[in-house]
Scaffold this active site. Structure first.
Site, PDB file in Angstrom:
ATOM      1  N   GLY A 187      -6.504   1.922   1.058  1.00  0.00           N
ATOM      2  CA  GLY A 187      -6.181   2.857  -0.012  1.00  0.00           C
ATOM      3  C   GLY A 187      -7.306   3.099  -0.997  1.00  0.00           C
ATOM      4  O   GLY A 187      -7.691   4.248  -1.259  1.00  0.00           O
ATOM      5  N   GLY A 202      -2.392  -1.450   5.747  1.00  0.00           N
ATOM      6  CA  GLY A 202      -2.222  -2.804   6.268  1.00  0.00           C
ATOM      7  C   GLY A 202      -2.587  -2.954   7.725  1.00  0.00           C
ATOM      8  O   GLY A 202      -3.187  -3.957   8.131  1.00  0.00           O
ATOM      9  N   ARG A 225      -0.027  12.933   5.429  1.00  0.00           N
ATOM     10  CA  ARG A 225       0.532  12.199   6.570  1.00  0.00           C
ATOM     11  C   ARG A 225       1.355  13.107   7.487  1.00  0.00           C
ATOM     12  O   ARG A 225       1.374  12.918   8.698  1.00  0.00           O
ATOM     13  CB  ARG A 225       1.381  11.018   6.076  1.00  0.00           C
ATOM     14  CG  ARG A 225       0.540   9.853   5.576  1.00  0.00           C
ATOM     15  CD  ARG A 225       1.377   8.662   5.191  1.00  0.00           C
ATOM     16  NE  ARG A 225       0.544   7.484   4.979  1.00  0.00           N
ATOM     17  CZ  ARG A 225       0.994   6.304   4.602  1.00  0.00           C
ATOM     18  NH1 ARG A 225       2.298   6.134   4.382  1.00  0.00           N
ATOM     19  NH2 ARG A 225       0.178   5.282   4.448  1.00  0.00           N
ATOM     20  N   LYS A 267     -10.677  -9.372  -4.772  1.00  0.00           N
ATOM     21  CA  LYS A 267     -10.498 -10.794  -4.484  1.00  0.00           C
ATOM     22  C   LYS A 267     -10.903 -11.200  -3.076  1.00  0.00           C
ATOM     23  O   LYS A 267     -10.522 -10.574  -2.100  1.00  0.00           O
ATOM     24  CB  LYS A 267      -9.031 -11.184  -4.711  1.00  0.00           C
ATOM     25  CG  LYS A 267      -8.573 -11.040  -6.160  1.00  0.00           C
ATOM     26  CD  LYS A 267      -7.131 -11.494  -6.319  1.00  0.00           C
ATOM     27  CE  LYS A 267      -6.683 -11.429  -7.774  1.00  0.00           C
ATOM     28  NZ  LYS A 267      -5.295 -11.879  -7.946  1.00  0.00           N
TER      29      LYS A 267
END
Length: 397
Positions: free
Chosen positions: A352, A375, A36, A195
């Site tokens: 991720g 996100g 990063r 999920k």
């Protein structure tokens, strides 16, 4: 583009507040992965080349508006200086930033202490944002990964300063626009993971926008169960089967081709080297669990890749963490990389697990763009407005 970039800004002699994401992994006081930090280097170099003085603003961990010494950004200094090739002055408080020492004034790059030590940051307090803005003449957001947060350093300061996107933010937005905003068609999306419930909005948005939707991982089991197929002891959200039926119906109505596995790899236990076999998707034994897509399923997926011009990928096809259940994900990833390398496929991936899976398959380097935003990448794919991006657009209007 509806937002400005560094190319649109006069930075000569200007103080430039740069919102960056250097929330890097640390162990025993040392940065263990500087990715990063390395990705913000082009932005900092461009600002310096244009005569600007960068003031880096970032968060580290979740101190929730309080000073937590274990979450000090000081730990990133050595890695920052190594990546940038410049000295970096560290400023511990806003008071110190407002009355800088001669050392700070002389430094080429300045790093402000963890912005989330201040309660006004996550509250997006206008007074705090105004105080921050007084530290600079220009604002540059290079933290797409924090753009889904309406915080003082991502949204609030844009109301007080001329604002633009940094090079990393610019690359991210251009990649996502090419993948979903105005893509070359046909478009295929791969959505995997455990999920359905965590990716409902994503699936609902994608069936309106893509030509093919490949569903993998535990999510595929829920869709198989929704069609009345017994998935044995597989990970499956049986309470989400009605929702899966609705998504299938919506896809049919919009002309989106849903790709579910025709065959699967099953085993009695989830462990490395577990005895396994390939069966038809509707023939999972009651005592076994589905842990990967089978060879027929992978062939179908790679054929869809070959017929497509744009690929968006979020989530693995199986339990890629251990062998041999990484086979499906690896094979599909390598095909996507091959097509991208040949110039016949624009490939954008994020999340991720996705990045980890593509790295494991040695495919990431050939993808057109890999997002590390997590996100924010997911919310963009869901079709949501990101406050940090909307603020740049408003500032440019």
């Amino acid at each position: 583009m509806a937002w400005k970039t560094l190319d649109d800004m006069d930075l000569n002699g200007k103080r430039v507040m740069v919102r960056v994401d250097i929330n890097v992994p640390v162990k025993d006081g040392h940065v263990t992965d500087a990715t990063r930090i390395e990705r913000i280097v082009p932005t900092i170099e461009d600002i310096l080349a244009k005569g600007g003085k960068p003031l880096l603003v970032a968060h580290f961990g979740r101190p929730k508006g309080k000073v937590v010494l274990d979450m000090s950004l000081r730990v990133t200094l050595k890695a920052l200086e190594k990546a940038l090739g410049h000295s970096v002055a560290f400023v511990e408080t806003l008071d110190a930033a407002e009355s800088p020492t001669s050392e700070v004034k002389a430094a080429e790059v300045v790093l402000l202490e963890n912005i989330r030590f201040h309660p006004g940051e996550e509250k997006n307090d206008p007074e705090f944002a105004a105080r921050l803005a007084k530290l600079a003449d220009v604002y540059c957001n290079d933290a797409f990964s924090a753009a889904h947060r309406a915080h003082a350093s991502t949204e609030g300061v844009t109301h007080f300063l001329p604002s633009c996107a940094g090079r990393l933010m610019q690359a991210e937005l251009e990649a996502l626009e090419s993948a979903l905003g105005n893509p070359q068609r046909p478009v295929v999306a791969v959505v995997g993971g455990a999920k359905v419930s965590t990716k409902l909005e994503l699936l609902g948005n994608l069936v309106d926008k893509v030509d093919h939707l490949v569903i993998g991982g535990g999510m595929a089991n829920t869709f198989l169960a929704a069609q009345g197929i017994d998935v044995g002891k597989s990970l499956c959200e049986h309470d989400m089967t009605d929702t899966a039926v609705e998504i299938l119906a919506k896809a049919k109505a919009t002309g989106c081709d849903i790709v579910l596995p025709a065959d699967v790899v099953v085993a009695c236990e989830f462990k490395a080297g577990a005895k396994n076999k390939v069966v038809a998707a509707d023939a999972c034994p009651a005592e076994k669990m589905i842990l990967d897509a089978g060879p027929q399923a992978v062939d179908r997926i790679t054929a869809v890749f070959e017929a497509s011009r744009t690929l968006i990928w979020n989530g693995p096809l199986g339990a890629f963490e251990i062998e041999p259940f990484d086979t499906g994900t690896n094979a599909a990833a390598k095909k996507a990389a091959e097509l991208s390398r040949a110039g016949s496929l624009i490939s954008v991936a994020g999340g991720g697990d996705t990045v980890a899976a593509l790295n494991q398959a040695h495919a990431a380097d050939d993808f057109t763009y890999i997002s590390t935003a997590g996100g924010a990448f997911l919310e963009w794919m869901e079709g949501k407005t990101l406050p940090g991006v909307a603020a740049l657009e408003a500032s440019a209007a």
